[in-house]
Every structure is written in C-alpha cells, then in structure tokens.
Scaffold this motif. Structure first.
Motif, mmCIF file in Angstrom:
data_model
loop_
_atom_site.group_PDB
_atom_site.id
_atom_site.type_symbol
_atom_site.label_atom_id
_atom_site.label_comp_id
_atom_site.label_asym_id
_atom_site.label_seq_id
_atom_site.Cartn_x
_atom_site.Cartn_y
_atom_site.Cartn_z
ATOM 1 N N UNK A 1 0.826 -1.213 0.000
ATOM 2 C CA UNK A 1 0.000 0.000 0.000
ATOM 3 C C UNK A 1 0.859 1.261 0.000
ATOM 4 N N UNK A 2 1.979 1.226 0.683
ATOM 5 C CA UNK A 2 2.892 2.373 0.665
ATOM 6 C C UNK A 2 3.539 2.487 -0.705
ATOM 7 N N UNK A 3 3.963 1.357 -1.235
ATOM 8 C CA UNK A 3 4.628 1.371 -2.537
ATOM 9 C C UNK A 3 3.712 1.900 -3.638
ATOM 10 N N UNK A 4 2.441 1.503 -3.615
ATOM 11 C CA UNK A 4 1.539 1.960 -4.685
ATOM 12 C C UNK A 4 0.884 3.308 -4.387
ATOM 13 N N UNK A 5 1.210 3.898 -3.237
ATOM 14 C CA UNK A 5 0.719 5.235 -2.929
ATOM 15 C C UNK A 5 -0.646 5.282 -2.271
ATOM 16 N N UNK A 6 -1.186 4.145 -1.876
ATOM 17 C CA UNK A 6 -2.487 4.133 -1.219
ATOM 18 C C UNK A 6 -2.410 4.813 0.148
ATOM 19 N N UNK A 7 -1.321 4.576 0.877
ATOM 20 C CA UNK A 7 -1.090 5.239 2.161
ATOM 21 C C UNK A 7 0.341 5.758 2.186
ATOM 22 N N UNK A 8 0.607 6.649 3.113
ATOM 23 C CA UNK A 8 1.956 7.187 3.270
ATOM 24 C C UNK A 8 2.748 6.326 4.256
ATOM 25 N N UNK A 9 4.049 6.527 4.279
ATOM 26 C CA UNK A 9 4.884 5.835 5.258
ATOM 27 C C UNK A 9 4.494 6.198 6.676
ATOM 28 N N UNK A 10 4.096 7.448 6.887
ATOM 29 C CA UNK A 10 3.671 7.907 8.215
ATOM 30 C C UNK A 10 2.450 7.124 8.686
ATOM 31 N N UNK A 11 1.490 6.947 7.812
ATOM 32 C CA UNK A 11 0.291 6.180 8.168
ATOM 33 C C UNK A 11 0.669 4.712 8.378
ATOM 34 N N UNK A 12 1.601 4.215 7.565
ATOM 35 C CA UNK A 12 2.076 2.846 7.741
ATOM 36 C C UNK A 12 2.689 2.627 9.113
ATOM 37 N N UNK A 13 3.452 3.595 9.590
ATOM 38 C CA UNK A 13 4.069 3.485 10.923
ATOM 39 C C UNK A 13 3.002 3.496 12.017
ATOM 40 N N UNK A 14 1.938 4.268 11.809
ATOM 41 C CA UNK A 14 0.830 4.266 12.774
ATOM 42 C C UNK A 14 0.176 2.894 12.812
ATOM 43 N N UNK A 15 0.008 2.304 11.646
ATOM 44 C CA UNK A 15 -0.591 0.971 11.561
ATOM 45 C C UNK A 15 0.305 -0.052 12.237
ATOM 46 N N UNK A 16 1.601 0.059 12.041
ATOM 47 C CA UNK A 16 2.548 -0.865 12.671
ATOM 48 C C UNK A 16 2.440 -0.773 14.187
ATOM 49 N N UNK A 17 2.289 0.439 14.712
ATOM 50 C CA UNK A 17 2.215 0.634 16.160
ATOM 51 C C UNK A 17 0.913 0.110 16.757
ATOM 52 N N UNK A 18 -0.197 0.267 16.020
ATOM 53 C CA UNK A 18 -1.505 -0.097 16.554
ATOM 54 C C UNK A 18 -1.957 -1.495 16.172
ATOM 55 N N UNK A 19 -1.468 -1.998 15.035
ATOM 56 C CA UNK A 19 -1.955 -3.262 14.515
ATOM 57 C C UNK A 19 -3.184 -3.034 13.650
ATOM 58 N N UNK A 20 -3.588 -4.042 12.951
ATOM 59 C CA UNK A 20 -4.760 -3.951 12.092
ATOM 60 C C UNK A 20 -4.411 -4.121 10.631
ATOM 61 N N UNK A 21 -5.362 -3.802 9.786
ATOM 62 C CA UNK A 21 -5.175 -3.974 8.348
ATOM 63 C C UNK A 21 -5.120 -2.618 7.649
ATOM 64 N N UNK A 22 -4.578 -2.610 6.461
ATOM 65 C CA UNK A 22 -4.519 -1.387 5.671
ATOM 66 C C UNK A 22 -5.933 -0.882 5.398
ATOM 67 N N UNK A 23 -6.828 -1.760 4.978
ATOM 68 C CA UNK A 23 -8.202 -1.345 4.684
ATOM 69 C C UNK A 23 -8.900 -0.811 5.933
ATOM 70 N N UNK A 24 -8.632 -1.426 7.076
ATOM 71 C CA UNK A 24 -9.206 -0.935 8.328
ATOM 72 C C UNK A 24 -8.701 0.459 8.658
ATOM 73 N N UNK A 25 -7.420 0.720 8.410
ATOM 74 C CA UNK A 25 -6.845 2.042 8.657
ATOM 75 C C UNK A 25 -7.443 3.070 7.709
ATOM 76 N N UNK A 26 -7.610 2.707 6.444
ATOM 77 C CA UNK A 26 -8.192 3.627 5.465
ATOM 78 C C UNK A 26 -9.606 4.016 5.895
ATOM 79 N N UNK A 27 -10.385 3.040 6.304
ATOM 80 C CA UNK A 27 -11.757 3.324 6.737
ATOM 81 C C UNK A 27 -11.771 4.083 8.057
#
Length: 160
Positions: free
Chosen positions: A77-103
């Motif tokens: 998702x970061x590579x294709x531009x769906x989310x930023x690295x910053x959002x990816x780091x938030x997801x890493x810290x909290x857990x969950x899925x990319x789609x869950x974070x987007x929603x």
C-alpha cells in the motif's frame, strides 16, 4: 529449515546491504522466519527487510502487532501510494489492516472523490488559486493544509 533461510537471505542481501544488516536479519531465527513469511505473502525482499531493520527493530519481533500478511499489505500500500509511510508506521504501532486504517481514518483513495474535493477547495479560494497559478508556489500548502475547513480528510500521498 532456519539455516537454509539464513543462507538464502544472506546471499540476497550481500548484493545491496552491508554486513551488519545481513547479520541483523540472519542472527535471530524469529526475525528470519517473520521476514520469510512477509516475503512469501508478496512483499519485496528489500522493502520487507528495511521495515524489519528499522521500525520493527525499534520494538521487538515478538511484539509486532501485524501478521506477515498485514505487513506485506502495508508495504504494498505504501509502494503503490495508497497510504503514506507515516500512516504505515501508525498501523505498525496499533496493529490492524490497511483497509481498516483507510476506513478508520476516513482516507480518500478514490481519484474521482479526490478531484471533487480539490475542485471544491479551488472554488472556495479563487484568489489564492490565481496567485498560485501566477507563480506563488508557496501557496500550495494552503490548498491541502489540514486546517483548511474544506479539507478534513487525508488523501493518498500522490494527490497532495
């Protein structure tokens, strides 16, 4: 199995990483197995290794809240531009899925919806738009500044 994986990744990383990185990735069986699982789920080797050596190394491989599948999806998702690295780091810290974070963050990923929002910002700010078009490029931030009442949601990095 673990010995074979260590030799495999060591051979790959010798081409582009320094010896310390190879030793870090191959020294802990848990790290090797997690990296292998992330790669098997489709992540690029180098990107997966970089996440493990940086953000995941800051915690512990045993405390990672993402499954290998979820990390592979995050990297894609970061590579294709769906989310930023910053959002990816938030997801890493909290857990969950990319789609869950987007929603959950109400991110805009649809180009048509993004275009509507951009046009709305432009229509509410014709003076700033004209100034920007005439060369005042520092105004770019005005159009997607989070305090701009029209822009209440974040977008794909490629749209900002």
């Amino acid at each position: 199995k673990n010995v074979n994986l260590r030799f495999f990744y060591t051979a790959i990383f010798v081409d582009w990483q320094n010896v310390q990185d190879v030793l870090f990735l191959g020294n802990d069986v848990s790290v090797v197995e997690y990296l292998d699982a992330v790669i098997r789920k489709g992540a690029e080797v180098k990107l997966a290794a970089n996440w493990i050596m940086s953000d995941i190394a800051a915690i512990s491989i045993n405390d990672v809240k993402l499954s290998p599948q979820e990390l592979a999806e995050l990297i894609a998702a970061i590579k294709d531009g769906t989310i930023s690295g910053k959002i990816g780091k938030q997801l890493l810290a909290k857990g969950g899925t990319v789609q869950g974070m987007i929603k959950g963050k109400d991110l805009i990923t649809d180009p048509v919806e993004m275009e509507k929002m951009v046009m709305k910002v432009f229509s509410k700010s014709p003076k700033q738009l004209e100034q920007y078009r005439s060369g005042r490029t520092k105004l770019q931030g005005f159009f997607y500044w989070p305090g701009n009442e029209t822009v209440k949601r974040q977008s794909k990095p490629c749209f900002t």
